[in-house]
Design an enzyme around this catalytic site. Structure first.
Site, PDB file in Angstrom:
ATOM      1  N   TYR A  17       0.803  -1.229   0.000  1.00 32.40           N
ATOM      2  CA  TYR A  17       0.000   0.000   0.000  1.00 32.40           C
ATOM      3  C   TYR A  17       0.833   1.274   0.000  1.00 32.40           C
ATOM      4  O   TYR A  17       0.289   2.367  -0.182  1.00 32.40           O
ATOM      5  CB  TYR A  17      -0.903   0.026   1.243  1.00 32.40           C
ATOM      6  CG  TYR A  17      -1.792  -1.173   1.365  1.00 32.40           C
ATOM      7  CD1 TYR A  17      -2.893  -1.330   0.530  1.00 32.40           C
ATOM      8  CD2 TYR A  17      -1.536  -2.165   2.302  1.00 32.40           C
ATOM      9  CE1 TYR A  17      -3.713  -2.439   0.639  1.00 32.40           C
ATOM     10  CE2 TYR A  17      -2.348  -3.275   2.419  1.00 32.40           C
ATOM     11  CZ  TYR A  17      -3.435  -3.406   1.581  1.00 32.40           C
ATOM     12  OH  TYR A  17      -4.241  -4.504   1.685  1.00 32.40           O
ATOM     13  N   HIS A  22      -4.376   6.092  -1.457  1.00 30.02           N
ATOM     14  CA  HIS A  22      -5.019   6.006  -0.147  1.00 30.02           C
ATOM     15  C   HIS A  22      -4.024   6.275   0.983  1.00 30.02           C
ATOM     16  O   HIS A  22      -4.423   6.533   2.113  1.00 30.02           O
ATOM     17  CB  HIS A  22      -5.638   4.611   0.008  1.00 30.02           C
ATOM     18  CG  HIS A  22      -6.960   4.577   0.695  1.00 30.02           C
ATOM     19  ND1 HIS A  22      -7.785   5.671   0.836  1.00 30.02           N
ATOM     20  CD2 HIS A  22      -7.620   3.546   1.294  1.00 30.02           C
ATOM     21  CE1 HIS A  22      -8.884   5.317   1.479  1.00 30.02           C
ATOM     22  NE2 HIS A  22      -8.806   4.040   1.778  1.00 30.02           N
ATOM     23  N   PHE A  65      -5.019  -0.326   9.895  1.00 28.17           N
ATOM     24  CA  PHE A  65      -5.573  -0.212   8.556  1.00 28.17           C
ATOM     25  C   PHE A  65      -6.662   0.858   8.547  1.00 28.17           C
ATOM     26  O   PHE A  65      -7.231   1.209   9.582  1.00 28.17           O
ATOM     27  CB  PHE A  65      -6.054  -1.550   7.983  1.00 28.17           C
ATOM     28  CG  PHE A  65      -4.907  -2.442   7.594  1.00 28.17           C
ATOM     29  CD1 PHE A  65      -4.303  -2.318   6.356  1.00 28.17           C
ATOM     30  CD2 PHE A  65      -4.411  -3.377   8.487  1.00 28.17           C
ATOM     31  CE1 PHE A  65      -3.224  -3.114   6.000  1.00 28.17           C
ATOM     32  CE2 PHE A  65      -3.334  -4.181   8.149  1.00 28.17           C
ATOM     33  CZ  PHE A  65      -2.737  -4.049   6.901  1.00 28.17           C
TER      34      PHE A  65
END
Length: 189
Positions: A17, A22, A65
């Site tokens: 990620y 994001h 998360f």
């Protein structure tokens, strides 16, 4: 104990990620920490946090998360007795083009799951946000695919400028500049 300002960058941990849209909140917080010659190092099972003691500020990155970010924010608020007015959440904003940053002093989550989690755990919408535009004309129209995509090479200059501008804004906030003044400057300047 001093009254701290808490600045939390939202994102997801892990190499998978690291460079996604994001994770804009993490990117900004990493750069802000380096400005003060600090590095994030896992300090808590819920996330990482650093003190800028001379400025009475805490920088934080949840390890929960995105969808459970509020757990760590609430823990930090309770542990360090931080008033809601001193909480600033830095997060990606799909509604804004890449390069646009906007301060928001309260309000709804606008379908952002990390912000929904913070609202749920703090039991209020009354906290500050720095919304970091990530929208691209060159990626999927499917929300999940767009926010989880990486920035393209053609976007890296805009990304760098937006991160630099965000860090400058947050530094001024940490140093005591009023949010209204920062809004006027960064929304119009």
């Amino acid at each position: 104990m001093p009254t701290y300002k808490l600045i939390v960058g939202l994102g997801n941990l892990g190499k998978k990620y690291e460079k996604t849209r994001h994770n804009a909140g993490f990117m900004v917080l990493d750069r802000l920490a380096s400005l003060f010659h600090l590095n994030f190092d896992k300090t808590n099972k819920l996330g990482d946090y650093l003190f800028i003691k001379e400025k009475a500020a805490i920088l934080a990155k949840p390890a929960t998360f995105m969808n459970n970010s509020g757990l760590f924010v609430k823990w930090l608020q309770d542990h360090f007795q931080i008033p809601l007015a001193n909480i600033m959440i830095v997060h990606d904003e799909i509604a804004f083009d890449l390069g646009v940053i906007r301060l928001k002093m309260q309000g709804s989550a606008n379908n952002h799951n990390g912000i929904k989690s913070v609202i749920r755990h703090l039991d209020t919408e009354q906290f500050n946000r720095l919304r970091f535009g990530i929208k691209s004309q060159n990626t999927s129209n499917i929300l999940h695919e767009q926010v989880m995509s990486e920035f393209q090479n053609s976007e890296l200059t805009k990304l760098e400028v937006a991160i630099t501008k965000s860090v400058e804004l947050l530094k001024r906030y940490i140093e005591g500049e009023e949010l209204q003044r920062l809004m006027e400057y960064y929304h119009h300047g």
